[in-house]
Design an enzyme around this catalytic site. Structure first.
Site, PDB file in Angstrom:
ATOM      1  N   SER A  88     -70.906   6.486  26.191  1.00  0.00           N
ATOM      2  CA  SER A  88     -71.167   5.883  24.963  1.00  0.00           C
ATOM      3  C   SER A  88     -70.285   6.513  24.014  1.00  0.00           C
ATOM      4  O   SER A  88     -69.649   7.407  23.922  1.00  0.00           O
ATOM      5  CB  SER A  88     -72.705   6.060  24.303  1.00  0.00           C
ATOM      6  OG  SER A  88     -73.609   5.483  25.269  1.00  0.00           O
TER       7      SER A  88
HETATM    8  N1  SAH Z   1     -76.158   8.440  28.551  1.00  0.00           N
HETATM    9  C1  SAH Z   1     -74.602   8.204  29.463  1.00  0.00           C
HETATM   10  C2  SAH Z   1     -74.358   6.698  29.267  1.00  0.00           C
HETATM   11  C3  SAH Z   1     -74.261   6.114  30.372  1.00  0.00           C
HETATM   12  S1  SAH Z   1     -74.093   4.395  30.494  1.00  0.00           S
HETATM   13  C4  SAH Z   1     -73.680   9.117  28.891  1.00  0.00           C
HETATM   14  O1  SAH Z   1     -73.787   9.911  28.225  1.00  0.00           O
HETATM   15  O2  SAH Z   1     -72.769   9.058  29.770  1.00  0.00           O
HETATM   16  C5  SAH Z   1     -75.918   3.902  31.027  1.00  0.00           C
HETATM   17  C6  SAH Z   1     -76.286   4.266  32.560  1.00  0.00           C
HETATM   18  O3  SAH Z   1     -77.551   3.938  32.724  1.00  0.00           O
HETATM   19  C7  SAH Z   1     -75.280   3.881  33.661  1.00  0.00           C
HETATM   20  O4  SAH Z   1     -75.022   4.915  34.277  1.00  0.00           O
HETATM   21  C8  SAH Z   1     -76.196   3.015  34.473  1.00  0.00           C
HETATM   22  O5  SAH Z   1     -76.070   3.193  35.839  1.00  0.00           O
HETATM   23  C9  SAH Z   1     -77.639   3.575  33.959  1.00  0.00           C
HETATM   24  N2  SAH Z   1     -78.915   2.591  34.378  1.00  0.00           N
HETATM   25  C10 SAH Z   1     -78.861   1.344  34.184  1.00  0.00           C
HETATM   26  N3  SAH Z   1     -80.115   0.946  34.606  1.00  0.00           N
HETATM   27  C11 SAH Z   1     -80.971   2.144  34.809  1.00  0.00           C
HETATM   28  C12 SAH Z   1     -82.238   2.275  35.560  1.00  0.00           C
HETATM   29  N4  SAH Z   1     -82.965   1.410  35.563  1.00  0.00           N
HETATM   30  N5  SAH Z   1     -82.353   3.592  35.765  1.00  0.00           N
HETATM   31  C13 SAH Z   1     -81.709   4.689  35.457  1.00  0.00           C
HETATM   32  N6  SAH Z   1     -80.382   4.377  35.281  1.00  0.00           N
HETATM   33  C14 SAH Z   1     -80.146   3.404  34.718  1.00  0.00           C
END
Ligand code: SAH
Length: 214
Positions: free
Chosen positions: A63
């Site tokens: 993000s």
């Molecule tokens: N907080 C992260 C942002 C990652 S983007 C950071 O600091 O880098 C969002 C993430 O959510 C992705 O990696 C995606 O694979 C994950 N995601 C999507 N659906 C999900 C679910 N049902 N359970 C766990 N992770 C999930």
């Protein structure tokens, strides 16, 4: 181009975060401390402190710094809080929460990202972060209830399992929207069992994929 990470972080916090109204010192301190350039691929390291989200592989993103700070401030983290994060991704948001003194439990559904984050967070000695490979829309019942819950991917609704796993006096932040990559950031509070939701503004997250997601 070589970057000076420490200087870049101070500049990032001043120009992108404090200037836009985030004032919680524990958030600003954590964002000054966590080496964001280590959470992106080497080729993108020079852009790690820019004012945007960046790809982390598998079609996912780390993000934008401001949104990490904004969500962290909304959570009102106190040292020792048990925090559940859904969407570990790079592990950056989890590290910011850990620097704020939280005990973090973070769930990621993509194995490759889970493995990379596990290695990085171990190498960085973030021992107050526990990770799990699973569908986070179901929460992580083993450690519930959580003082705080943060979802860093956007789904069509607020997963009921997460509301159930939120402690009393708890706060949950989650992007929710009927359309993909365009959501409203919702703040959910629970007081004496009463659940209230507040719209905190527009945002754009990758998809929350799962039983109570897309
Ligand atoms: N907080 C992260 C942002 C990652 S983007 C950071 O600091 O880098 C969002 C993430 O959510 C992705 O990696 C995606 O694979 C994950 N995601 C999507 N659906 C999900 C679910 N049902 N359970 C766990 N992770 C999930």
């Amino acid at each position: 181009m070589r970057i000076d990470p420490k200087r870049s972080r101070l500049k990032m916090v001043e120009e992108q975060i404090a200037a836009r109204g985030v004032s919680d010192q524990t958030v600003l301190d954590a964002m000054r401390k966590v080496p964001r350039h280590l959470f992106v691929q080497d080729a993108l390291a020079s852009r790690a402190y820019s004012d945007s989200a960046l790809p982390i592989g598998e079609g996912q993103t780390i993000s934008q710094p401001f949104i990490v700070a904004f969500m962290s401030e909304l959570l009102q983290i106190k040292p020792g809080h048990k925090v559940l994060e859904i969407g570990t991704g790079s592990g950056y948001q989890a590290s910011v929460l850990a620097e704020m003194g939280a005990d973090v439990f973070s769930v990621e559904r993509i194995r490759k990202l889970f493995i990379a984050a596990r290695k990085l967070l171990f190498d960085m000695r973030y021992f107050n972060i526990q990770l799990k490979l699973d569908d986070g829309t179901m929460g992580w019942p083993d450690h519930a209830p959580y003082d705080r819950i943060i979802v860093t991917a956007g789904g069509p609704e607020i997963p009921q399992y997460l509301v159930e796993q939120l402690a009393d006096s708890g706060r949950l932040v989650i992007p929710v929207g009927g359309k993909k990559r365009a959501q409203r950031l919702m703040l959910v509070t629970k007081n004496d069992g009463k659940v209230e939701t507040t719209d905190m503004g527009g945002c754009a997250f990758v998809d929350l994929v799962g039983k109570q997601g897309w």
